[in-house]
Scaffold this active site. Structure first.
Site, PDB file in Angstrom:
ATOM      1  N   TYR A 146     -48.129  10.858 -50.951  1.00  0.00           N
ATOM      2  CA  TYR A 146     -48.556  12.330 -51.623  1.00  0.00           C
ATOM      3  C   TYR A 146     -49.997  12.032 -51.701  1.00  0.00           C
ATOM      4  O   TYR A 146     -50.702  13.281 -51.520  1.00  0.00           O
ATOM      5  CB  TYR A 146     -47.944  12.553 -53.649  1.00  0.00           C
ATOM      6  CG  TYR A 146     -48.481  13.162 -54.046  1.00  0.00           C
ATOM      7  CD1 TYR A 146     -48.042  14.565 -54.085  1.00  0.00           C
ATOM      8  CD2 TYR A 146     -49.509  12.715 -54.884  1.00  0.00           C
ATOM      9  CE1 TYR A 146     -48.031  15.399 -54.938  1.00  0.00           C
ATOM     10  CE2 TYR A 146     -49.739  14.051 -56.052  1.00  0.00           C
ATOM     11  CZ  TYR A 146     -49.335  15.318 -55.689  1.00  0.00           C
ATOM     12  OH  TYR A 146     -49.394  16.883 -56.332  1.00  0.00           O
ATOM     13  N   LYS A 158     -52.257  15.805 -50.123  1.00  0.00           N
ATOM     14  CA  LYS A 158     -53.546  16.347 -50.891  1.00  0.00           C
ATOM     15  C   LYS A 158     -54.839  16.193 -50.460  1.00  0.00           C
ATOM     16  O   LYS A 158     -54.895  17.349 -50.168  1.00  0.00           O
ATOM     17  CB  LYS A 158     -52.988  16.229 -52.167  1.00  0.00           C
ATOM     18  CG  LYS A 158     -51.774  16.453 -52.918  1.00  0.00           C
ATOM     19  CD  LYS A 158     -51.145  17.981 -52.789  1.00  0.00           C
ATOM     20  CE  LYS A 158     -50.135  18.159 -53.587  1.00  0.00           C
ATOM     21  NZ  LYS A 158     -49.603  19.458 -53.205  1.00  0.00           N
TER      22      LYS A 158
END
Length: 243
Positions: free
Chosen positions: A151, A155
């Site tokens: 994740y 990002k």
């Protein structure tokens, strides 16, 4: 009337952004993947309050569906003045337990989905010599999070994409910025559990979680006609957790 296209608009940050832009008089194009009822209810809410909105279901990780989303927005409203790339998924796993399929899934949505939508929107913005794009990253894209390596990487990629694209599109009058929220009180973070969320509150100088509306205000600040000179920047509404 100006038009905003918001991905991941059925709930949380995306829904708050939709309401903020509707209040400012924008046509609002709402994209959802799985939460059809919530997206349609939000569309109805906006129209009941005198706004103009439409809803479209698409998996933006699929290039053809992402392009169909943009084409529908252009068919309905004639233009896209603001693009809010908000759609994203999370993954909480130890690095060594994260499979190749996990990596492919999170990168295809969080990063490539953004690429598909943006690439389809850009010809119109370049032709008009104006436009605003805001990419929603995360505080973990700035500093990383244990057990959220995939994740965080996805990002962080959004941050790099934002900065590079801002340089490339600046001569065309298009402003590209990024919002990197801290811990926000949304369904995505509800899975962390009450004890973890309380601990995160204690780590935050403002001693509370952020709200979707907090993030929507940051997005609107960066992507409206009043902003004419801020581009390539990362604005992180995180309550002081990272300074």
């Amino acid at each position: 009337m100006k038009t905003v296209l918001i991905t991941g608009a059925s709930q949380g940050i995306g829904a708050a952004c939709a309401r903020r832009y509707a209040e400012a008089g924008y046509n609002v194009m709402l994209q959802y993947k799985t939460h059809k009822e919530e997206a349609e209810a939000l569309c109805h809410e906006i129209m009941e309050q005198g706004g103009t909105a439409a809803v479209f279901g698409a998996d933006i990780a699929d290039k053809a569906q992402a392009e169909a989303l943009v084409s529908k927005a252009l068919d309905l409203f004639g233009n896209i003045d603001v693009l809010v790339n908000n759609a994203g998924i999370s993954l909480y796993k130890m690095f060594c337990d994260t499979t190749d399929e996990d990596w492919q899934n999170i990168l295809s949505v969080n990063l490539m989905g953004m690429v598909h939508v943006t690439r389809k929107v850009l010809p119109t913005m370049v032709h008009n010599k104006k436009g605003h794009i805001v990419n929603v990253s995360s505080i973990w894209g700035l500093v990383g999070a244990s057990c959220e390596v995939a994740y965080s990487a996805s990002k962080a990629g959004i941050v790099g994409l934002t900065k590079a694209l801002a340089k490339e599109l600046g001569p065309s009058g298009i402003l590209v910025n990024c919002v990197a929220p801290g811990v926000i009180d949304t369904a995505m973070n509800a899975c962390l559990g009450s004890e973890t969320l309380e601990a995160l509150k204690e780590e935050t100088p403002l001693e509370r979680l952020g709200t979707p509306e907090d993030v929507a205000e940051a997005v609107f600040f960066l992507a409206n006609s009043e902003n004419r000179f801020i581009t390539g920047q990362i604005l992180s509404p995180n309550g002081g957790m990272v300074i």
